[in-house]
Motif scaffolding. Structure first.
Motif, mmCIF file in Angstrom:
data_model
loop_
_atom_site.group_PDB
_atom_site.id
_atom_site.type_symbol
_atom_site.label_atom_id
_atom_site.label_comp_id
_atom_site.label_asym_id
_atom_site.label_seq_id
_atom_site.Cartn_x
_atom_site.Cartn_y
_atom_site.Cartn_z
ATOM 1 N N ARG A 1 0.859 -1.182 0.000
ATOM 2 C CA ARG A 1 0.000 0.000 0.000
ATOM 3 C C ARG A 1 0.896 1.234 0.000
ATOM 4 O O ARG A 1 2.070 1.177 0.367
ATOM 5 C CB ARG A 1 -0.939 0.010 1.200
ATOM 6 C CG ARG A 1 -0.241 -0.011 2.546
ATOM 7 C CD ARG A 1 -1.238 -0.085 3.683
ATOM 8 N NE ARG A 1 -0.554 -0.279 4.965
ATOM 9 C CZ ARG A 1 -1.166 -0.410 6.142
ATOM 10 N NH1 ARG A 1 -2.486 -0.376 6.187
ATOM 11 N NH2 ARG A 1 -0.481 -0.581 7.247
ATOM 12 N N THR A 2 0.338 2.356 -0.409
ATOM 13 C CA THR A 2 1.117 3.592 -0.449
ATOM 14 C C THR A 2 0.808 4.480 0.752
ATOM 15 O O THR A 2 1.572 5.391 1.063
ATOM 16 C CB THR A 2 0.834 4.365 -1.744
ATOM 17 O OG1 THR A 2 -0.569 4.654 -1.826
ATOM 18 C CG2 THR A 2 1.241 3.530 -2.957
ATOM 19 N N TYR B 1 -4.204 1.494 -1.629
ATOM 20 C CA TYR B 1 -3.507 0.293 -2.077
ATOM 21 C C TYR B 1 -2.662 0.547 -3.312
ATOM 22 O O TYR B 1 -3.008 1.383 -4.153
ATOM 23 C CB TYR B 1 -4.517 -0.820 -2.396
ATOM 24 C CG TYR B 1 -5.394 -1.211 -1.227
ATOM 25 C CD1 TYR B 1 -4.977 -1.044 0.081
ATOM 26 C CD2 TYR B 1 -6.656 -1.763 -1.452
ATOM 27 C CE1 TYR B 1 -5.781 -1.401 1.142
ATOM 28 C CE2 TYR B 1 -7.464 -2.129 -0.384
ATOM 29 C CZ TYR B 1 -7.020 -1.944 0.908
ATOM 30 O OH TYR B 1 -7.818 -2.300 1.966
ATOM 31 N N ASP B 2 -1.566 -0.183 -3.400
ATOM 32 C CA ASP B 2 -0.780 -0.263 -4.630
ATOM 33 C C ASP B 2 -1.507 -1.265 -5.526
ATOM 34 O O ASP B 2 -1.357 -2.471 -5.366
ATOM 35 C CB ASP B 2 0.636 -0.725 -4.299
ATOM 36 C CG ASP B 2 1.547 -0.832 -5.513
ATOM 37 O OD1 ASP B 2 1.037 -1.111 -6.617
ATOM 38 O OD2 ASP B 2 2.766 -0.656 -5.350
ATOM 39 N N MET B 3 -2.314 -0.776 -6.453
ATOM 40 C CA MET B 3 -3.201 -1.649 -7.214
ATOM 41 C C MET B 3 -2.432 -2.603 -8.131
ATOM 42 O O MET B 3 -2.890 -3.721 -8.390
ATOM 43 C CB MET B 3 -4.195 -0.820 -8.018
ATOM 44 C CG MET B 3 -5.117 0.029 -7.152
ATOM 45 S SD MET B 3 -6.008 -0.924 -5.872
ATOM 46 C CE MET B 3 -7.113 -1.918 -6.898
ATOM 47 N N GLU B 4 -1.274 -2.175 -8.596
ATOM 48 C CA GLU B 4 -0.459 -3.073 -9.414
ATOM 49 C C GLU B 4 0.028 -4.254 -8.577
ATOM 50 O O GLU B 4 -0.013 -5.404 -9.023
ATOM 51 C CB GLU B 4 0.733 -2.321 -10.001
ATOM 52 C CG GLU B 4 1.603 -3.178 -10.915
ATOM 53 C CD GLU B 4 2.732 -2.397 -11.559
ATOM 54 O OE1 GLU B 4 3.656 -3.038 -12.108
ATOM 55 O OE2 GLU B 4 2.701 -1.158 -11.531
ATOM 56 N N ASP B 5 0.438 -3.972 -7.342
ATOM 57 C CA ASP B 5 0.895 -5.069 -6.491
ATOM 58 C C ASP B 5 -0.282 -5.918 -6.018
ATOM 59 O O ASP B 5 -0.145 -7.140 -5.847
ATOM 60 C CB ASP B 5 1.664 -4.536 -5.285
ATOM 61 C CG ASP B 5 2.410 -5.652 -4.569
ATOM 62 O OD1 ASP B 5 3.298 -6.270 -5.197
ATOM 63 O OD2 ASP B 5 2.085 -5.940 -3.403
ATOM 64 N N SER C 1 -2.832 -6.646 -7.826
ATOM 65 C CA SER C 1 -3.079 -7.539 -8.961
ATOM 66 C C SER C 1 -2.088 -8.706 -8.943
ATOM 67 O O SER C 1 -2.476 -9.867 -9.148
ATOM 68 C CB SER C 1 -2.971 -6.764 -10.265
ATOM 69 O OG SER C 1 -3.186 -7.604 -11.375
ATOM 70 N N ARG C 2 -0.819 -8.406 -8.703
ATOM 71 C CA ARG C 2 0.203 -9.456 -8.602
ATOM 72 C C ARG C 2 -0.141 -10.438 -7.490
ATOM 73 O O ARG C 2 -0.126 -11.655 -7.671
ATOM 74 C CB ARG C 2 1.571 -8.823 -8.308
ATOM 75 C CG ARG C 2 2.666 -9.852 -7.960
ATOM 76 C CD ARG C 2 3.762 -9.261 -7.087
ATOM 77 N NE ARG C 2 3.316 -8.849 -5.775
ATOM 78 C CZ ARG C 2 3.198 -9.674 -4.732
ATOM 79 N NH1 ARG C 2 3.478 -10.970 -4.852
ATOM 80 N NH2 ARG C 2 2.769 -9.223 -3.553
ATOM 81 N N TRP D 1 -11.939 -0.970 -4.404
ATOM 82 C CA TRP D 1 -12.112 -1.007 -5.854
ATOM 83 C C TRP D 1 -13.536 -1.430 -6.191
ATOM 84 O O TRP D 1 -14.267 -1.959 -5.351
ATOM 85 C CB TRP D 1 -11.100 -1.974 -6.481
ATOM 86 C CG TRP D 1 -11.238 -3.398 -6.011
ATOM 87 C CD1 TRP D 1 -11.939 -4.403 -6.600
ATOM 88 C CD2 TRP D 1 -10.656 -3.982 -4.824
ATOM 89 N NE1 TRP D 1 -11.838 -5.569 -5.873
ATOM 90 C CE2 TRP D 1 -11.050 -5.339 -4.789
ATOM 91 C CE3 TRP D 1 -9.830 -3.492 -3.803
ATOM 92 C CZ2 TRP D 1 -10.656 -6.207 -3.758
ATOM 93 C CZ3 TRP D 1 -9.444 -4.355 -2.781
ATOM 94 C CH2 TRP D 1 -9.852 -5.687 -2.767
#
Length: 201
Positions: free
Chosen positions: A64-65, A70-74, A76-77, A133
């Motif tokens: 998260r930032t 949330y860090d949405m790219e992470d 997704s990973r 989201w």
């Protein structure tokens, strides 16, 4: 797919009994909910992974930032990785229904996987989740049991977010049982009782 993607505690289910996945909160580990998971359903197996992201030494399942951002790219990973992990464990016990529950950050990774691939779970328990989201438009949760718990004065998971998620899950066809109290982010006995009911035969 591999069952060895995370540091994990496991217990095999008795024949035909559920396999329960347990997801800890920020700063917890694979031991935090392991014993509780084994008490939720007689004869159940348990799979309890440790998050693979560390924030100032605290284990989490995704980055998260900021608080609640949330860090949405992470995410997704992490969702794809966890879905593979769950699928691999389910393949070992194909005759066992799969239940999952998580607290706080653990509830969030469980929600991410469940909302993307609902067929991976028969029942889920989301304890103080914060879903930031939008749910997929065509999401169909018919036949899925969801237990969701929340505190109306939770500083981490604002109650309006929880209420909105409950409505979205019901709109998608899930059978939703809730336990909402006037407290904060702490787990209360009434929440655990709701989880036991939700996972009962």
């Amino acid at each position: 797919m591999s069952t060895n993607l995370y540091e994990t505690l496991t217990k095999a289910p008795e024949p035909g009994r559920p396999l329960i996945f347990a997801f800890h909160g920020t700063g917890g580990d694979e031991r935090q909910l392991f014993q509780l998971a084994g008490q939720l359903a007689p004869g159940a197996g348990v799979v309890s992974p440790r998050g693979d992201v560390f924030e100032r030494g605290a284990a989490r399942f995704f980055k998260r930032t900021a608080e609640g951002v949330y860090d949405m790219e992470d995410l997704s990973r992490a969702t794809a990785k966890m879905a593979d992990f769950i699928s691999a464990h389910r393949a070992v016990y194909p005759d066992s229904p799969a239940y999952g529950f998580g607290y706080s950050n653990g509830a969030n990774i469980l929600a991410a996987v469940f909302l993307e691939q609902p067929n991976l779970f028969d029942r889920v328990g989301l304890l103080h989740p914060l879903v930031t989201w939008d749910l997929p438009q065509a999401l169909d949760l018919s036949g899925r049991k969801v237990v969701l718990t929340a505190g109306r004065n939770d500083p981490i998971t604002p109650w309006p977010k929880s209420a909105h998620l409950i409505e979205d899950l019901q709109r998608a066809g899930a059978d939703v049982e809730t336990d909402v109290h006037d407290g904060g982010h702490e787990l209360r006995d009434s929440e655990l009782a709701a989880l036991v009911r939700g996972f009962a035969d």
